[in-house]
Scaffold this motif. Sequence first.
Motif, short mmCIF file in Angstrom:
data_model
loop_
_atom_site.label_atom_id
_atom_site.label_comp_id
_atom_site.label_asym_id
_atom_site.label_seq_id
_atom_site.Cartn_x
_atom_site.Cartn_y
_atom_site.Cartn_z
N UNK A 222 -5.59 8.47 0.19
CA UNK A 222 -4.66 7.45 0.67
C UNK A 222 -3.97 7.85 1.98
N UNK A 223 -4.24 9.06 2.44
CA UNK A 223 -3.70 9.50 3.73
C UNK A 223 -4.81 9.64 4.77
N UNK A 224 -5.97 9.13 4.47
CA UNK A 224 -7.09 9.18 5.40
C UNK A 224 -7.27 7.80 6.04
N UNK A 225 -8.25 7.03 5.61
CA UNK A 225 -8.52 5.71 6.20
C UNK A 225 -7.31 4.77 6.22
N UNK A 226 -6.48 4.74 5.19
CA UNK A 226 -5.33 3.81 5.23
C UNK A 226 -4.39 4.03 6.42
N UNK B 222 0.83 -1.21 0.00
CA UNK B 222 0.00 0.00 0.00
C UNK B 222 0.86 1.26 0.00
N UNK B 223 2.00 1.20 0.68
CA UNK B 223 2.91 2.35 0.65
C UNK B 223 3.45 2.56 -0.76
N UNK C 183 -4.38 -8.17 2.80
CA UNK C 183 -4.23 -8.15 1.34
C UNK C 183 -5.53 -7.76 0.65
N UNK C 184 -6.65 -8.21 1.18
CA UNK C 184 -7.95 -7.82 0.61
C UNK C 184 -8.14 -6.31 0.71
N UNK C 185 -7.77 -5.75 1.85
CA UNK C 185 -7.88 -4.30 2.03
C UNK C 185 -7.03 -3.57 0.99
N UNK C 186 -5.79 -4.00 0.84
CA UNK C 186 -4.89 -3.36 -0.12
C UNK C 186 -5.46 -3.48 -1.54
N UNK D 287 -10.10 0.94 -5.69
CA UNK D 287 -10.73 2.24 -5.44
C UNK D 287 -9.93 3.35 -6.11
N UNK D 288 -8.61 3.34 -5.94
CA UNK D 288 -7.76 4.37 -6.54
C UNK D 288 -7.87 4.36 -8.05
N UNK D 289 -7.76 3.17 -8.63
CA UNK D 289 -7.80 3.05 -10.08
C UNK D 289 -9.14 3.51 -10.62
N UNK D 290 -10.21 3.11 -9.96
CA UNK D 290 -11.55 3.51 -10.39
C UNK D 290 -11.71 5.03 -10.30
#
Length: 132
Positions: free
Chosen positions: A58-62, A5-6, A87-90, A96-99
Amino acid sequence: PVIALAVWTHLMWFWMYATRIPAMFAARIKLDPNVPNGQLLVRLPPRVRWKADNYNHLFEQPTVFYAVALALAVMGQGSGINATLAWAYVGLRIAHSTWQALVNNITVRFALFVLSALTLMALTCSAARALF
């Protein structure tokens, strides 16, 4: 999963600037410290702004994910179902990011967000069970 994720966050940074800087030149945006940033960037096309919006997300919930995943690792509970959830979360955050960066249909984006949030909640509950 934490490193993945990082790395994804850094890739989003590159993607954001790879689209933002050319768009700023095309829009002839002059960087002026006296003009609020939001007023400058609103002149960029939405498809460009979506990447920056997601980078910020990516700097909120993650951040909760990082804390919980690292706590699980320190407790020696980072394998099995916890690794699967991480891994499911990532995967869901990358989806989500791609969409958001490419399509940004809010209904689908929200569904991906909810699924990732529920996955993170399950991971957090698992960490709490391991701790208490």
